[in-house]
Design an enzyme around this catalytic site. Structure first.
Site, PDB file in Angstrom:
ATOM      1  N   LEU A 268       0.862  -1.166   0.000  1.00  0.00           N
ATOM      2  CA  LEU A 268       0.000   0.000   0.000  1.00  0.00           C
ATOM      3  C   LEU A 268       0.905   1.224   0.000  1.00  0.00           C
ATOM      4  O   LEU A 268       1.934   1.231   0.649  1.00  0.00           O
ATOM      5  CB  LEU A 268      -0.889   0.018   1.247  1.00  0.00           C
ATOM      6  CG  LEU A 268      -1.825  -1.175   1.416  1.00  0.00           C
ATOM      7  CD1 LEU A 268      -2.564  -1.067   2.733  1.00  0.00           C
ATOM      8  CD2 LEU A 268      -2.818  -1.246   0.271  1.00  0.00           C
ATOM      9  N   ARG A 269       0.536   2.211  -0.748  1.00  0.00           N
ATOM     10  CA  ARG A 269       1.397   3.379  -0.839  1.00  0.00           C
ATOM     11  C   ARG A 269       1.351   4.228   0.411  1.00  0.00           C
ATOM     12  O   ARG A 269       2.351   4.621   0.980  1.00  0.00           O
ATOM     13  CB  ARG A 269       0.973   4.251  -2.029  1.00  0.00           C
ATOM     14  CG  ARG A 269       1.264   3.612  -3.342  1.00  0.00           C
ATOM     15  CD  ARG A 269       2.755   3.297  -3.391  1.00  0.00           C
ATOM     16  NE  ARG A 269       3.101   2.665  -4.649  1.00  0.00           N
ATOM     17  CZ  ARG A 269       3.102   3.300  -5.812  1.00  0.00           C
ATOM     18  NH1 ARG A 269       2.797   4.575  -5.875  1.00  0.00           N
ATOM     19  NH2 ARG A 269       3.405   2.674  -6.905  1.00  0.00           N
TER      20      ARG A 269
ATOM     21  N   ASP B 276       0.744 -10.409  -3.395  1.00  0.00           N
ATOM     22  CA  ASP B 276       1.627  -9.340  -3.875  1.00  0.00           C
ATOM     23  C   ASP B 276       0.789  -8.191  -4.440  1.00  0.00           C
ATOM     24  O   ASP B 276       1.154  -7.562  -5.435  1.00  0.00           O
ATOM     25  CB  ASP B 276       2.619  -9.860  -4.933  1.00  0.00           C
ATOM     26  CG  ASP B 276       3.739  -8.849  -5.191  1.00  0.00           C
ATOM     27  OD1 ASP B 276       4.120  -8.168  -4.226  1.00  0.00           O
ATOM     28  OD2 ASP B 276       4.188  -8.726  -6.333  1.00  0.00           O
TER      29      ASP B 276
ATOM     30  N   HIS C 272      -2.243   0.323  -8.461  1.00  0.00           N
ATOM     31  CA  HIS C 272      -1.634   1.467  -9.138  1.00  0.00           C
ATOM     32  C   HIS C 272      -2.721   2.287  -9.801  1.00  0.00           C
ATOM     33  O   HIS C 272      -3.674   1.751 -10.357  1.00  0.00           O
ATOM     34  CB  HIS C 272      -0.639   1.005 -10.213  1.00  0.00           C
ATOM     35  CG  HIS C 272       0.640   0.498  -9.639  1.00  0.00           C
ATOM     36  ND1 HIS C 272       1.444   1.284  -8.849  1.00  0.00           N
ATOM     37  CD2 HIS C 272       1.244  -0.703  -9.719  1.00  0.00           C
ATOM     38  CE1 HIS C 272       2.503   0.561  -8.477  1.00  0.00           C
ATOM     39  NE2 HIS C 272       2.390  -0.653  -8.979  1.00  0.00           N
TER      40      HIS C 272
END
Lengths: 321, 456
Positions: free
Chosen positions: B95-96, B333, B337
């Site tokens: 997670l960003r 994984d 995006h």
């Protein structure tokens, strides 16, 4: 014990390390040191046993306490003491070391006390001179007078070395103090443990006959002596350990971790201390537990004994304990 | 290595297990799941039966339970013979933003039957301090729905130079340590990290890749890359790093987990390391056993992954590795995006794919295309990753949290990127015909996902 028969049978020309010394030789050095402890507490501390002798303290590495201790030891025995500090940063080490040795040798000193940042350098130098050489600390290899003064401190407090359980904690990997102490204490029949994160333990340290622990609570359990080592600042920031904070949390000695040791366990540190890194400041000053200042005092006595022994000049009235 | 203490420290996991503020504050209903095919990979149970959840915990389960009919004082859910298993445990989710994307991820995870996720430290800011580990725990709780545990960085700022405060972060709730997407290049740093972690018994996770060999490669090195004119990443980039890490592990002891194995040689390296008795585990993700480099096709950026999709022989070797147990776990994984970062020339597009919602469906293919049993496959997404992480989850056990999944192992569907609940649609499985759908996901006794069309 009479003046005619030398008390010390010390068949070594130099004191390069603890390795190779016998239990008797160590005991006799400690006995002789003992005789100087009282002398050093008198108003008149001066003796003349080394009158006319020359001692040179040759330090290739910064030192305050060891150099001062050797200087006082020499002066109290009446020797002429010269201090030489040599910077190693700007010169080619090997070449200069031997050159320096030859130069000094030509001045006929009786004892050279040498400290050098490279392991083995003191031995190399000892092969090139005619006088006695005392190792004042070489690299990560040995620091014999520190181990002797630690042993003297322990023996005075506990009455013996044999059978004691000693935990040496912290940066074992880079420590000559640890190596000399492990050797001496093992020779004298103490049980030695090392306690450190695996990143600060050298390979195969178990082959020294020590027990290895990674956790203070396990390593300090029921031990008689806790010997803390200094951790250099540049090793605490993510290289060998993540941070000062984490190191103190898991490996710094404080009252909580000390609880598992014997109630009368003594705390030692070769100095200089990093308060709040390897040892809690308050604990280091606790006169009931800490013998850190006593170690410094014993240092002078031990070095006097070493100087006397190596020069073959023994006090007239044998050092009875 | 000198051996004094073999005992590893049991680190108490403080509260990063954050089950939902909403769910936890609500009293969990008493629910009887009847007419189910109970599968518990940990114990090998695979039998028809029922399960009772009470106060958010599994109160009882078994074949004989409710033989005389469902209890009256409980809500009854008829599973219609479908599988009732422990909720999935996903060891690898990216997670960003450590705060904001949690809610979105939890919705996707719940739809995929996943009840626990481990988030990678590659967030902004990087999870490399005690404060951030604690922050993740708190935010995860606020986001609700599923259990979230942080994996913390192994080196400060993921720079591969200085090790982090692993001991303290472990106490704060980090369950594993690794540099996430990046791999540690410097052998000395890796050695010290493994060595330091070993005394705390901590798990080191590495996604092995030799950065200098991988260089600016964007897909598997080979004929297709050459035809497309794209820079390739050789298999050796993965194998060299993996082999090095295993040699270091032999020096230091400790626990090492290799993530996302993609090549035949890597599988072989791990197989041999396990045979030598080393404490090595590994995982892979659905793209590496279900796809090969052909999926890149005509510069499809959704198939730009790291490690890259490999050739068919590698894919088959990965399947074999899963079958024979060399590959312990399967992870999603998951890497969401934004469309803009994928709508780029291939080499400039971000690598990674969403995977939470498709993990189970794609993994179910293994039970049809290989000798792996349904229970064996489920183990790789439940109790095995839980064991690797040292978490007492991922199994049917009386008194354990009622984190469950009910799925139809045969229901056919077509994976449609647009139909994913995830806001990001970057899946390489778009258009794939899949078999196996999640019907319900249950966290601490609460239904957090329900595909109601399957109930009719």
């Amino acid at each position: 014990m009479t003046a005619a028969t030398p008390k010390i049978r010390f068949p070594h020309r130099h004191l390069l390390g603890i390795e190779g010394l016998s239990p008797d030789e160590i005991s006799e050095l400690l006995d002789l040191s003992e005789s100087h402890v009282e002398q050093n507490r008198q108003t008149d501390k001066k003796r003349t046993t080394l009158r006319g002798r020359t001692c040179i303290n040759l330090f290739f590495e910064n030192s305050t306490r060891t150099r001062t201790s050797f200087e006082l030891a020499g002066k109290r025995l009446g020797a002429d003491v010269i201090n030489m500090s040599v910077s190693t940063s700007s010169i080619k080490k090997g070449e200069t070391l031997i050159d320096t040795a030859m130069t000094l040798n030509a001045m006929h000193p009786d004892v050279l006390v040498v400290r050098h940042p490279d392991s083995g350098a003191v031995q190399l130098l000892s092969e090139k001179v005619n006088c006695a050489v005392i190792n004042g600390g070489d690299g990560r290899h040995e620091h014999p007078t520190q181990a002797l003064l630690d042993a003297l401190t322990i023996r005075r407090r506990k009455g013996k070395l044999s059978g004691l359980c000693v935990a040496i904690c912290g940066d074992i990997m880079h420590s000559r103090v640890a190596r000399s102490n492990i050797r001496l204490l093992s020779i004298m029949g103490a049980r030695v443990r090392v306690v450190a994160p695996p990143t600060l333990l050298p390979a195969e340290i178990g082959r020294f006959g020590v027990e290895t622990f990674h956790h203070m609570k396990e390593g300090l359990k029921d031990c008689d002596i806790v010997m803390m080592l200094r951790l250099q600042l540049e090793r605490m920031n993510g290289s060998f350990v993540p941070s000062v904070r984490e190191y103190f949390r898991f490996y710094g000695l404080d009252y909580a971790k000390l609880k598992v040791a014997k109630p009368d366990a003594l705390i030692m540190h070769p100095g200089p201390m990093n308060r709040g890194v390897e040892i809690d400041g308050e604990l280091a000053d606790d006169i009931d537990r800490s013998v850190i200042r006593e170690q410094v005092e014993m240092g002078v006595a031990v070095r006097m004994a070493c100087l006397e022994t190596l020069t073959g000049a023994l006090p007239q009235s044998g050092g009875k304990t | 290595m000198a051996k004094g203490t073999k005992k590893t420290r049991t680190v108490k996991k403080k509260a990063a297990a954050a089950t939902t503020a909403t769910a936890a504050s609500r009293a969990a209903p008493r629910t009887a799941y009847v007419n189910a095919r109970l599968i518990d990979p940990a114990s090998g149970l695979d039998a028809p039966g029922s399960l009772l959840s009470e106060d958010g915990l599994i109160a009882d389960f078994g074949s004989g339970l409710f033989a005389d009919g469902a209890p009256e004082n409980a809500e009854t859910i008829d599973c219609r013979g479908r599988v009732l298993a422990p909720g999935l445990v996903d060891m690898r989710v990216r997670l960003r933003d450590p705060g904001h994307e949690h809610r979105e991820a939890t919705v996707s995870a719940a739809a995929g039957g996943i009840t626990t996720i481990i988030v990678l430290p590659d967030t902004d800011p990087v999870i490399d301090s005690v404060a951030l580990v604690e922050f993740i725990g708190r935010r995860a709780g606020e986001a609700g729905l599923i259990n979230i545990y942080p994996m913390a960085a192994l080196t400060q700022g993921l720079e591969g130079k200085e090790i982090t405060e692993m001991g303290l972060m472990s106490e704060a709730g980090a369950v594993a340590f690794g540099d996430g997407v990046s791999s540690i290049d410097d052998s000395l740093v890796m050695r010290r990290a493994l060595s330091y972690a070993s005394s705390f018994g901590l798990l080191i996770v590495q996604r092995p890749e030799d950065n200098s060999l991988a260089s600016d490669g964007v897909m598997n090195e080979g004929e297709i890359a050459t035809r497309l004119g794209l820079a390739g990443i050789p298999n050796a980039a993965e194998t060299i790093c993996l082999e090095r890490d295993i040699r270091l592990l032999e020096l230091t002891g400790g626990r090492y987990h290799a993530s996302l194995l993609s090549t035949a040689d890597s599988v072989d390296v791990v197989r041999r390391a396990k045979a030598r008795g080393l404490n090595v585990t590994c995982d892979t993700a659905p793209p590496y056993f279900a796809l090969n480099e052909i999926a890149v096709g005509d510069y499809r950026t959704f198939a730009r992954l790291s490690p890259p999709l490999r050739c068919e022989e590698d894919r088959r070797a990965v399947v074999e590795g899963i079958e024979d147990g060399t590959i312990d776990a399967i992870v999603s994984d998951h890497a969401p995006h934004h469309q803009d970062s994928k709508r780029q020339p291939f080499a400039q597009a971000e690598s990674g794919a969403v995977g939470l919602e498709t993990l189970l469906a794609v993994a179910l293919d293994l039970t049809r295309e290989s000798s792996l049993s349904l229970s064996g496959m489920l183990g790789k997404v439940t109790c095995v990753p839980a064991d690797i992480l040292g978490l007492d989850i991922g199994r049917l056990r009386k008194g354990a949290a009622a984190d469950l999944v009910i799925f139809d192992a045969d229901a056919p569907w077509k994976i449609d990127a647009d139909q994913l609940l995830s806001k990001s649609k970057n899946t390489p499985f778009d258009g794939k015909l899949a078999q196996g759908r999640v019907v319900r996901s249950v966290i601490s006794g609460h239904i957090v996902f329900h595909a109601s069309d399957l109930d009719t």
